[in-house]
Design a protein around this motif. Structure first.
Motif, PDB file in Angstrom:
ATOM      1  N   HIS A  26       6.235  -2.824   5.814  1.00 27.60           N
ATOM      2  CA  HIS A  26       5.959  -4.108   6.055  1.00 27.60           C
ATOM      3  C   HIS A  26       5.435  -4.856   7.279  1.00 27.60           C
ATOM      4  O   HIS A  26       5.844  -6.095   6.838  1.00 27.60           O
ATOM      5  CB  HIS A  26       7.822  -4.802   5.957  1.00 27.60           C
ATOM      6  N   TRP A  27       5.180  -3.901   7.449  1.00 27.68           N
ATOM      7  CA  TRP A  27       4.707  -4.720   9.440  1.00 27.68           C
ATOM      8  C   TRP A  27       2.971  -4.520   9.248  1.00 27.68           C
ATOM      9  O   TRP A  27       2.180  -5.149  10.437  1.00 27.68           O
ATOM     10  CB  TRP A  27       5.066  -3.862  10.481  1.00 27.68           C
ATOM     11  N   THR A  28       2.404  -4.216   8.174  1.00 24.73           N
ATOM     12  CA  THR A  28       1.295  -3.506   8.106  1.00 24.73           C
ATOM     13  C   THR A  28       0.465  -5.145   8.262  1.00 24.73           C
ATOM     14  O   THR A  28       0.865  -5.809   7.044  1.00 24.73           O
ATOM     15  CB  THR A  28       0.851  -2.801   7.340  1.00 24.73           C
ATOM     16  N   PRO A  29      -0.942  -5.531   8.720  1.00 22.11           N
ATOM     17  CA  PRO A  29      -1.043  -6.667   8.282  1.00 22.11           C
ATOM     18  C   PRO A  29      -1.892  -7.010   6.852  1.00 22.11           C
ATOM     19  O   PRO A  29      -2.328  -5.418   6.676  1.00 22.11           O
ATOM     20  CB  PRO A  29      -2.077  -7.350   9.405  1.00 22.11           C
ATOM     21  N   GLN A  30      -1.645  -7.464   5.930  1.00 23.66           N
ATOM     22  CA  GLN A  30      -1.670  -7.789   4.624  1.00 23.66           C
ATOM     23  C   GLN A  30      -3.701  -7.125   4.525  1.00 23.66           C
ATOM     24  O   GLN A  30      -3.778  -6.549   3.596  1.00 23.66           O
ATOM     25  CB  GLN A  30      -1.754  -9.124   3.577  1.00 23.66           C
ATOM     26  N   VAL A  31      -4.303  -7.605   5.458  1.00 25.30           N
ATOM     27  CA  VAL A  31      -6.233  -7.216   5.181  1.00 25.30           C
ATOM     28  C   VAL A  31      -5.813  -5.699   5.434  1.00 25.30           C
ATOM     29  O   VAL A  31      -7.160  -5.112   5.009  1.00 25.30           O
ATOM     30  CB  VAL A  31      -6.604  -7.732   6.437  1.00 25.30           C
ATOM     31  N   ARG A  32      -5.444  -4.468   6.284  1.00 22.86           N
ATOM     32  CA  ARG A  32      -5.215  -3.261   6.322  1.00 22.86           C
ATOM     33  C   ARG A  32      -4.953  -2.678   5.069  1.00 22.86           C
ATOM     34  O   ARG A  32      -5.088  -1.466   4.720  1.00 22.86           O
ATOM     35  CB  ARG A  32      -4.898  -3.065   7.652  1.00 22.86           C
ATOM     36  N   MET A  33      -3.926  -3.239   4.341  1.00 20.33           N
ATOM     37  CA  MET A  33      -3.695  -2.935   3.028  1.00 20.33           C
ATOM     38  C   MET A  33      -4.685  -2.967   1.639  1.00 20.33           C
ATOM     39  O   MET A  33      -4.996  -2.004   1.104  1.00 20.33           O
ATOM     40  CB  MET A  33      -2.232  -3.401   1.920  1.00 20.33           C
ATOM     41  N   ARG A  34      -6.019  -3.890   2.556  1.00 16.20           N
ATOM     42  CA  ARG A  34      -7.311  -3.183   1.208  1.00 16.20           C
ATOM     43  C   ARG A  34      -6.672  -3.366  -0.533  1.00 16.20           C
ATOM     44  O   ARG A  34      -7.627  -2.270  -0.892  1.00 16.20           O
ATOM     45  CB  ARG A  34      -7.498  -1.790   1.471  1.00 16.20           C
ATOM     46  N   LEU A  35      -6.117  -4.195  -1.063  1.00 16.53           N
ATOM     47  CA  LEU A  35      -5.737  -4.185  -2.103  1.00 16.53           C
ATOM     48  C   LEU A  35      -7.283  -4.897  -2.876  1.00 16.53           C
ATOM     49  O   LEU A  35      -6.615  -3.499  -4.424  1.00 16.53           O
ATOM     50  CB  LEU A  35      -4.694  -5.383  -2.460  1.00 16.53           C
ATOM     51  N   GLU A  36      -7.873  -5.063  -3.038  1.00 18.88           N
ATOM     52  CA  GLU A  36      -8.818  -5.258  -3.391  1.00 18.88           C
ATOM     53  C   GLU A  36      -9.897  -3.451  -4.159  1.00 18.88           C
ATOM     54  O   GLU A  36     -10.453  -3.731  -4.734  1.00 18.88           O
ATOM     55  CB  GLU A  36     -10.320  -5.756  -3.058  1.00 18.88           C
ATOM     56  N   ALA A  37      -9.813  -2.896  -2.603  1.00 19.79           N
ATOM     57  CA  ALA A  37     -10.708  -2.127  -2.809  1.00 19.79           C
ATOM     58  C   ALA A  37      -9.405  -0.725  -3.955  1.00 19.79           C
ATOM     59  O   ALA A  37     -10.870   0.227  -4.186  1.00 19.79           O
ATOM     60  CB  ALA A  37     -10.607  -1.506  -1.200  1.00 19.79           C
ATOM     61  N   ARG A  38      -8.784  -1.270  -3.883  1.00 18.93           N
ATOM     62  CA  ARG A  38      -7.795  -0.167  -5.485  1.00 18.93           C
ATOM     63  C   ARG A  38      -7.843  -1.167  -6.591  1.00 18.93           C
ATOM     64  O   ARG A  38      -6.520  -0.456  -7.005  1.00 18.93           O
ATOM     65  CB  ARG A  38      -6.391  -0.170  -4.501  1.00 18.93           C
ATOM     66  N   GLY A  39      -8.473  -2.046  -6.594  1.00 18.40           N
ATOM     67  CA  GLY A  39      -8.560  -2.465  -7.834  1.00 18.40           C
ATOM     68  C   GLY A  39      -6.979  -3.891  -8.233  1.00 18.40           C
ATOM     69  O   GLY A  39      -7.689  -4.863  -9.747  1.00 18.40           O
ATOM     70  N   TYR A  40      -6.751  -4.325  -7.662  1.00 16.97           N
ATOM     71  CA  TYR A  40      -6.510  -5.176  -7.419  1.00 16.97           C
ATOM     72  C   TYR A  40      -6.940  -6.744  -7.106  1.00 16.97           C
ATOM     73  O   TYR A  40      -7.682  -6.256  -6.164  1.00 16.97           O
ATOM     74  CB  TYR A  40      -4.862  -5.345  -6.656  1.00 16.97           C
ATOM     75  N   ARG A  41      -7.274  -7.900  -7.191  1.00 13.60           N
ATOM     76  CA  ARG A  41      -7.661  -8.402  -6.893  1.00 13.60           C
ATOM     77  C   ARG A  41      -6.566  -9.925  -6.756  1.00 13.60           C
ATOM     78  O   ARG A  41      -5.602 -10.289  -7.468  1.00 13.60           O
ATOM     79  CB  ARG A  41      -8.759  -9.217  -7.604  1.00 13.60           C
ATOM     80  N   TYR A  42      -6.978 -10.733  -5.302  1.00 15.37           N
ATOM     81  CA  TYR A  42      -6.236 -11.556  -5.187  1.00 15.37           C
ATOM     82  C   TYR A  42      -6.180 -12.356  -6.173  1.00 15.37           C
ATOM     83  O   TYR A  42      -7.411 -13.579  -6.425  1.00 15.37           O
ATOM     84  CB  TYR A  42      -6.166 -11.655  -4.074  1.00 15.37           C
ATOM     85  N   SER A  43      -5.526 -13.113  -7.358  1.00 10.22           N
ATOM     86  CA  SER A  43      -5.408 -13.839  -7.884  1.00 10.22           C
ATOM     87  C   SER A  43      -4.761 -16.049  -7.790  1.00 10.22           C
ATOM     88  O   SER A  43      -4.635 -17.016  -7.581  1.00 10.22           O
ATOM     89  CB  SER A  43      -5.196 -13.788  -9.025  1.00 10.22           C
TER      90      SER A  43
END
Length: 147
Positions: A26-43
């Motif tokens: 919950h505290w981790t900055p979103q940019v550190r989660m690297r969701l796009e590298a895991r196959g998710y893209r921000y739409s």
């Protein structure tokens, strides 16, 4: 941690310790989660204050209805009177809990003074940059969403 003495400001001071932002997701900055590298893209990117629009968009895109249960889980603030009369950054958690029990809570803006706002902006500088680019309006008004 003594809830009779621990404050919102103290919490953010703890977050400034090395690696503290990664202790809880919950505290981790979103940019550190690297969701796009895991196959998710921000739409879509939504602000916390527009969760209703986010829920509707998720339902539209996925067909999966989202049920807002904040009022059932105690996470919602819709039934509370938001206080803006002073800064509550140094109000102990126990006092904030007592206030909530009486139906009151500090409004988001009343939880910060300028020094604490600068500390939070520094801690989440990368996210604020992402949000600013994504919002197109230069404001701190968005939160990462994914498709």
């Amino acid at each position: 941690m003594d809830p009779e003495r621990f404050t919102f400001r103290a919490f953010f001071l703890l977050l400034s310790a090395p690696s503290a932002l990664d202790i809880d997701h919950h505290w981790t900055p979103q940019v550190r989660m690297r969701l796009e590298a895991r196959g998710y893209r921000y739409s879509d990117i939504f602000g916390m204050h527009t969760l209703g629009a986010a829920f509707a968009r998720i339902t539209e895109v996925t067909g999966m209805p989202i049920h807002d249960t904040r009022n059932l889980s105690g996470h919602g603030a819709d039934s509370l009177k938001m206080l803006i009369d002073s800064c509550y950054a140094d109000t102990p958690l126990a006092e904030l809990a007592r206030m909530r029990g009486r139906g009151y809570a500090p409004a988001n803006a009343a939880r910060y003074d300028s020094a604490l706002m600068q500390e939070v902006a520094h801690l989440y500088e990368e996210d604020l940059g992402l949000y600013q680019i994504s919002s197109g309006r230069g404001g701190i008004n968005v939160l990462g969403g994914m498709q």
